[in-house]
Design an enzyme around this catalytic site. Sequence first.
Site, PDB file in Angstrom:
ATOM      1  CE  LYS A 129      -3.168  -2.569  -0.380  1.00  0.00           C
ATOM      2  NZ  LYS A 129      -3.767  -2.631  -1.720  1.00  0.00           N
ATOM      3  NE  ARG A 142       0.777   9.415 -17.419  1.00  0.00           N
ATOM      4  CZ  ARG A 142      -0.419   8.855 -17.320  1.00  0.00           C
ATOM      5  NH1 ARG A 142      -0.899   8.512 -16.136  1.00  0.00           N
ATOM      6  NH2 ARG A 142      -1.147   8.629 -18.398  1.00  0.00           N
ATOM      7  CD  GLN A 147      -6.512   9.770 -14.720  1.00  0.00           C
ATOM      8  OE1 GLN A 147      -5.315   9.968 -14.596  1.00  0.00           O
ATOM      9  NE2 GLN A 147      -7.019   8.971 -15.645  1.00  0.00           N
ATOM     10  CG  HIS A 152      -6.691   8.618  -6.311  1.00  0.00           C
ATOM     11  ND1 HIS A 152      -6.426   7.429  -6.935  1.00  0.00           N
ATOM     12  CD2 HIS A 152      -5.492   9.182  -6.064  1.00  0.00           C
ATOM     13  CE1 HIS A 152      -5.110   7.286  -7.069  1.00  0.00           C
ATOM     14  NE2 HIS A 152      -4.524   8.345  -6.550  1.00  0.00           N
ATOM     15  CG  HIS A 155      -8.657   3.584  -1.713  1.00  0.00           C
ATOM     16  ND1 HIS A 155      -9.522   2.657  -1.196  1.00  0.00           N
ATOM     17  CD2 HIS A 155      -7.668   2.878  -2.302  1.00  0.00           C
ATOM     18  CE1 HIS A 155      -9.074   1.445  -1.454  1.00  0.00           C
ATOM     19  NE2 HIS A 155      -7.948   1.545  -2.127  1.00  0.00           N
ATOM     20  CE1 TYR A 192      -8.319  -2.325 -19.428  1.00  0.00           C
ATOM     21  CE2 TYR A 192      -7.727  -0.670 -17.798  1.00  0.00           C
ATOM     22  CZ  TYR A 192      -8.363  -1.028 -18.968  1.00  0.00           C
ATOM     23  OH  TYR A 192      -9.035  -0.080 -19.689  1.00  0.00           O
ATOM     24  CE  LYS A 209     -12.679   1.138 -20.938  1.00  0.00           C
ATOM     25  NZ  LYS A 209     -12.349   2.429 -21.575  1.00  0.00           N
ATOM     26  CD  GLN A 216     -11.916  -3.023  -7.907  1.00  0.00           C
ATOM     27  OE1 GLN A 216     -12.172  -3.102  -6.710  1.00  0.00           O
ATOM     28  NE2 GLN A 216     -10.686  -3.057  -8.361  1.00  0.00           N
ATOM     29  NE  ARG A 271     -19.843   3.469 -22.500  1.00  0.00           N
ATOM     30  CZ  ARG A 271     -19.451   2.275 -22.113  1.00  0.00           C
ATOM     31  NH1 ARG A 271     -18.591   2.167 -21.138  1.00  0.00           N
ATOM     32  NH2 ARG A 271     -19.929   1.190 -22.678  1.00  0.00           N
TER      33      ARG A 271
END
Length: 315
Positions: A129, A142, A147, A152, A155, A192, A209, A216, A271
């Site tokens: 982790k 990047r 994201q 995120h 977690h 993946y 995908k 999950q 989407r």
Amino acid sequence: MANMLQKVQEIGSHAMDIYNYLLAGIDPRLKEYPMMQTPIPMSAILLCYLFFVLYLGPRTMAHRKPFQLKEAMIVYNFSLVALSIIIVYEFLMSGWATTYTWRCDPVDTSNSPQALRMVRVAWLFWFSKIIELIDTVFFVLRKRHGQVTFLHIFHHSFMPWTWWWGIVHAPGGMGSFHAMVNSTVHIIMYFYYGLSAAGPRFQKFLWWKKYMTAIQLIQFVLVSLHATQYYFMESCDYQFPILIHLIWMYGTFFFVLFSNFWVQAYVKGKRLPKQGAEQRPNGAAAHANGIDHGASNGAARHENSGSHLSKMKKA
């Protein structure tokens, strides 16, 4: 004013008593492992992580071009695949495929070879982790700001912090089930991501995908069901039931989150917007939601070239 200071001192004293009590309960078999003596080194790493991803990283990258980290990401993702395979195998051999009943399994506190093997893999899972914090570092370097969501970051920081307290008190037993399941999912997930990072020539192999989210959901169902059975047992000598409560809440919370994503993305047909790699829905944890966090470089160039051709045709 004096009364207020006295109350603050009393609260601080109680907090230190609780802290010392928790430290006194550390499994002596873990004290030889790195960063297991006190939570200070682990907490310092997580604070540095938060400082970098929330302030220093974005500030440093504000006027810089995003880094192209294709090779580094390929190595990183496939290395985590290998590490996850080792972790799953060790969990199985330490009890889950040998002596555990898959119901009420207490922590083996002995110094038997199998018990020590469980202690070792519990620490290895926690350390993985810490390694996974690099996920967010890649996002920042990047410039994939979409994201780096609250969930995120929550977690990636909350999981290693809580798991540290879990393994220093209960390295093994029924509380380790979710760690084994999580590592199993990581084998698929980082495989993946590794293919995604390798470029557009591998996109044809990523038709599955959509099923990453289903995997999950299955993970959270298994974890929650395994924890739920504790509440229906007449007796269970698992030593740290508070961990079962936390695991149940964690699994249920993320099941609700990803169920909502599944409905929005695949039932209602909404989407996610694409920007080289698809962004997370509702701020879902990057490494948990099954959406590609590694598809950059080649994939991004492929999408950009398509958009340029479209613009040329319109012109």
